[in-house]
Scaffold this motif. Structure first.
Motif, PDB file in Angstrom:
ATOM      1  N   GLU A 266      61.594  -0.304 -88.688  1.00 15.67           N
ATOM      2  CA  GLU A 266      62.793   0.583 -88.952  1.00 15.67           C
ATOM      3  C   GLU A 266      63.780   0.438 -89.723  1.00 15.67           C
ATOM      4  N   ILE A 267      64.329   1.811 -90.120  1.00  8.55           N
ATOM      5  CA  ILE A 267      65.313   1.810 -91.364  1.00  8.55           C
ATOM      6  C   ILE A 267      66.523   1.598 -90.389  1.00  8.55           C
ATOM      7  N   ASP A 268      67.987   0.658 -91.130  1.00  4.92           N
ATOM      8  CA  ASP A 268      69.072   0.375 -89.788  1.00  4.92           C
ATOM      9  C   ASP A 268      69.893   1.214 -90.982  1.00  4.92           C
ATOM     10  N   GLU A 269      71.230   1.051 -90.626  1.00 10.00           N
ATOM     11  CA  GLU A 269      72.590   1.694 -90.863  1.00 10.00           C
ATOM     12  C   GLU A 269      72.902   0.944 -92.784  1.00 10.00           C
ATOM     13  N   MET A 270      72.663   0.082 -93.114  1.00  9.66           N
ATOM     14  CA  MET A 270      72.416  -0.913 -94.958  1.00  9.66           C
ATOM     15  C   MET A 270      71.664  -0.251 -95.732  1.00  9.66           C
ATOM     16  N   VAL A 271      71.256   1.084 -94.962  1.00  5.79           N
ATOM     17  CA  VAL A 271      69.972   1.187 -96.269  1.00  5.79           C
ATOM     18  C   VAL A 271      71.204   2.657 -97.006  1.00  5.79           C
ATOM     19  N   LEU A 272      72.089   3.284 -96.374  1.00  2.49           N
ATOM     20  CA  LEU A 272      72.644   3.976 -96.947  1.00  2.49           C
ATOM     21  C   LEU A 272      73.891   4.099 -96.664  1.00  2.49           C
ATOM     22  N   ALA A 273      74.189   2.510 -96.370  1.00  5.00           N
ATOM     23  CA  ALA A 273      75.368   2.035 -96.508  1.00  5.00           C
ATOM     24  C   ALA A 273      77.462   2.537 -97.474  1.00  5.00           C
ATOM     25  N   SER A 274      78.435   2.473 -96.603  1.00  2.00           N
ATOM     26  CA  SER A 274      79.155   2.954 -97.671  1.00  2.00           C
ATOM     27  C   SER A 274      79.159   1.845 -98.337  1.00  2.00           C
ATOM     28  N   LYS A 275      79.645   1.289 -99.498  1.00  2.00           N
ATOM     29  CA  LYS A 275      80.225   0.335-100.001  1.00  2.00           C
ATOM     30  C   LYS A 275      80.851  -0.545 -99.525  1.00  2.00           C
ATOM     31  N   SER A 276      82.126  -0.070 -98.378  1.00  2.00           N
ATOM     32  CA  SER A 276      82.476  -1.435 -97.627  1.00  2.00           C
ATOM     33  C   SER A 276      81.628  -1.878 -97.119  1.00  2.00           C
ATOM     34  N   ALA A 277      80.835  -1.278 -96.382  1.00  2.00           N
ATOM     35  CA  ALA A 277      79.981  -2.080 -95.452  1.00  2.00           C
ATOM     36  C   ALA A 277      78.745  -2.670 -96.586  1.00  2.00           C
ATOM     37  N   ASN A 278      77.987  -2.253 -97.194  1.00  2.00           N
ATOM     38  CA  ASN A 278      77.429  -3.058 -97.840  1.00  2.00           C
ATOM     39  C   ASN A 278      78.002  -3.210 -99.744  1.00  2.00           C
ATOM     40  N   PRO A 279      78.413  -4.047 -99.862  1.00  2.00           N
ATOM     41  CA  PRO A 279      78.535  -3.963-101.096  1.00  2.00           C
ATOM     42  C   PRO A 279      77.289  -3.833-102.927  1.00  2.00           C
ATOM     43  N   GLY A 280      76.170  -4.372-102.160  1.00  2.00           N
ATOM     44  CA  GLY A 280      75.022  -4.235-102.631  1.00  2.00           C
ATOM     45  C   GLY A 280      74.646  -2.292-103.266  1.00  2.00           C
ATOM     46  N   ASN A 281      75.365  -1.425-102.901  1.00  2.00           N
ATOM     47  CA  ASN A 281      75.840  -0.065-102.515  1.00  2.00           C
ATOM     48  C   ASN A 281      76.339   0.671-103.486  1.00  2.00           C
ATOM     49  N   LYS A 282      77.403  -0.168-104.161  1.00  2.00           N
ATOM     50  CA  LYS A 282      78.241   0.249-105.092  1.00  2.00           C
ATOM     51  C   LYS A 282      77.704   0.824-106.528  1.00  2.00           C
ATOM     52  N   CYS A 283      76.591   0.226-106.765  1.00  2.00           N
ATOM     53  CA  CYS A 283      76.203   1.109-107.919  1.00  2.00           C
ATOM     54  C   CYS A 283      75.538   2.308-108.075  1.00  2.00           C
ATOM     55  N   PHE A 284      75.295   2.699-106.348  1.00  2.00           N
ATOM     56  CA  PHE A 284      74.820   4.182-106.218  1.00  2.00           C
ATOM     57  C   PHE A 284      75.285   5.321-106.192  1.00  2.00           C
ATOM     58  N   CYS A 285      77.140   4.697-106.307  1.00  2.00           N
ATOM     59  CA  CYS A 285      78.160   5.895-106.889  1.00  2.00           C
ATOM     60  C   CYS A 285      78.180   5.668-108.169  1.00  2.00           C
ATOM     61  N   LYS A 286      77.784   7.195-108.965  1.00  2.00           N
ATOM     62  CA  LYS A 286      77.905   7.304-110.242  1.00  2.00           C
ATOM     63  C   LYS A 286      78.753   8.487-110.605  1.00  2.00           C
TER      64      LYS A 286
END
Length: 520
Positions: A319-339
């Motif tokens: 099941e998809i969880d909240e980390m997939v589209l999490a904010s960069k504060s919750a999931n630092p790995g997502n910071k590169c999606f903020c362009k």
């Protein structure tokens, strides 16, 4: 003679036992593994190939629209009240056209999707249903101008009044089929210089949601017509012949091995499959399964929850969880999606549950889960009704067969949004409240047919027979070894001393005479 035969029998039985142990612990599992691999790997002779090339059952493609019930009030500054209409149900057929095979155990193909409206599944809803929705393309144009050249927004808005018919507010009154596939006509004929610039930019950039009209006097905007009967790709996928655990992995899309739009190796990774095939799990399920989604230029993943039964088949549930589209504060790995900023006050990752598609599609669109499920509650506060996240209705999930990795049932859900922004210089946006506004959400899913269920049941039954056989052979070998040992023992072959060497016979052996009456 009997002793020699018993010893030979025992030696043979020991050899049989050793062979049985080897077969039970290594041989049979190896044979089963090879057979599963042979049936799953992507080559013409495998049982899976044709099912993968052309899905035997269509996917179900459902569209839910957010109808705006108080459009006039929203234009005057009120909070939106939405009414979800749907699902509009389509049957989605998928066929792959094979282009060739690569040196690195890969297969190259093009994917074609074809959609047909399913009136029966849609119930009382018709394709010509009249709906009122956020004017997606209008807001995209305005936000793009505000991002590039804010001073020109008034001039461009004047041109857009000719581009769109009856542009009195930021909403669109349209038939559902026109929004989905047929297209909404956007006019490019006029003396306005700014209109020529707008249409010229569209012709140059060729956004997927815009297709030129037959007379080249404008465009048709639709959300999904570019997916219908049009091939996407090419995809390069691992065939699983050299390494079955790599089966289904996408290694390149459209001749690119990374998604350069994000400008980062991590976010640009091509992970996972096209959701049609996964490698066998073999009792060691991965914590995550990945699928690559070209429409959003990134991979998504679902996390392992537990093991469950579905269709009387043992399966691993993801099941998809909240980390997939999490904010960069919750999931630092997502910071590169903020362009790029999607709002005057937020970047693409500041809030939980949203992804900015601007780098991917060059339009200021925002994707989320339906009804902002797993997203920040701040997004919900913008509405006065009609938005209600529900895990059972809005989650994405997949059931994978525990033995083969075949998808037994799966559903992916995504929502498309755009910012409704207050812009004092534009009459249509002068009083609106700024907030993230949903247009629609889609549900794409399928489950295996009863015929395929029966096929899997038969396969699992055969595997259970093989499993029983290997332990039966081992058990018989043990019994045989015990029986032969007993035979040798009875024949005297295993006695360490001769039978007449007991204590009594030793004392009474001739030549060993003692006078028991002899005094000491």
């Amino acid at each position: 003679m009997l002793g020699k035969n018993a010893k030979l029998f025992f030696a043979v039985s020991v050899c049989i036992l050793i062979a049985a142990i080897v077969l039970a612990s290594w041989g049979f599992p190896k044979i089963v593994h090879k057979q599963i691999q042979k049936n799953l790997q992507l080559q013409n002779s495998s049982a899976m190939f044709e099912k993968w090339r052309e899905l035997p059952v269509p996917l179900t493609f459902k569209i839910y629209v957010f109808n705006v019930t108080n459009a006039d009030d929203v234009t005057d500054g009120a909070k939106p009240i939405l009414n979800e209409i749907g699902p509009f149900v389509y049957k989605e057929y998928r066929v792959k056209r094979i282009l060739g095979y690569g040196d690195n155990d890969t297969i190259r193909y093009m994917l074609q999707k074809t959609f047909y409206f399913d009136q029966e599944a849609s119930g009382s809803l018709r394709e010509d249903e009249e709906i009122t929705v956020i004017n997606y393309s209008y807001m995209a144009a305005i936000l793009t101008v505000l991002d590039i050249m804010p001073a020109a927004v008034t001039l461009v808005n004047g041109a857009l009044t000719s581009f769109f018919s009856n542009l009195t507010d930021p909403f669109l009154r349209v038939k559902a089929k026109d929004l989905f596939f047929d297209g909404i006509f956007l006019n490019c004929v006029g003396e306005n210089a700014a209109l020529s610039l707008v249409c010229g930019k569209i012709r140059l950039e060729k956004p997927t949601t815009m297709r030129p009209s037959e007379n080249n006097d404008g465009f048709y905007f639709s959300m999904f017509s570019h997916l219908n009967t049009t091939e996407s790709g090419p995809y390069d996928m691992k065939r699983g012949i050299e390494n079955i655990h790599e089966l289904g992995n996408i290694v390149a899309y459209n001749n690119m091995t990374t998604m350069s739009q994000w400008g980062d190796p991590y976010c640009g990774q091509l992970n996972g499959s096209d959701s049609s095939i996964f490698p066998p799990i073999e009792g060691n399920p991965p914590k995550r399964i990945y699928t690559y989604e070209p429409e959003i230029c990134r991979s998504l993943y679902a996390s392992l929850v537990d093991k469950r039964d579905i269709f009387n088949i043992s399966a691993y549930y993801y099941e998809i969880d909240e980390m997939v589209l999490a904010s960069k504060s919750a999931n630092p790995g997502n910071k590169c999606f903020c362009k790029k900023d999607w709002s005057s006050s937020h970047d693409g990752c500041l809030l939980m549950g949203v992804l900015n598609l601007n780098p991917c599609k060059n339009v200021p669109a925002i994707v989320s889960l339906p009804h902002f499920y797993l997203a920040s509650e701040e997004l919900l506060e913008y509405f006065d009704g009609g938005i209600s996240p529900d895990k059972e209705k809005h989650r994405s999930f997949a059931y994978l067969d525990a033995t083969t990795g075949v998808v037994l049932k799966g559903t992916q859900r995504l929502q498309f949004n755009i910012e409704l922004r207050n812009v004092n210089a534009i009459p249509q946006l002068e009083y609106v409240k700024t907030g993230l506004f949903p247009l629609l959400w889609i549900e794409e899913g399928a489950e295996i047919s009863e015929e395929l269920q029966q096929e899997l049941h038969q396969s699992h039954k055969m595997l259970s027979y093989v499993e029983s056989l290997r332990w039966a052979i081992l058990g018989l070998a043990v019994i045989l070894c015990i029986a032969s040992a007993m035979c040798v023992s009875r024949a005297g072959g295993l006695n360490p001393w001769p039978r007449n060497h007991n204590s009594v016979s030793f004392i009474l052996r001739p030549g060993n005479t003692f006078d028991i009456n002899k005094s000491r």
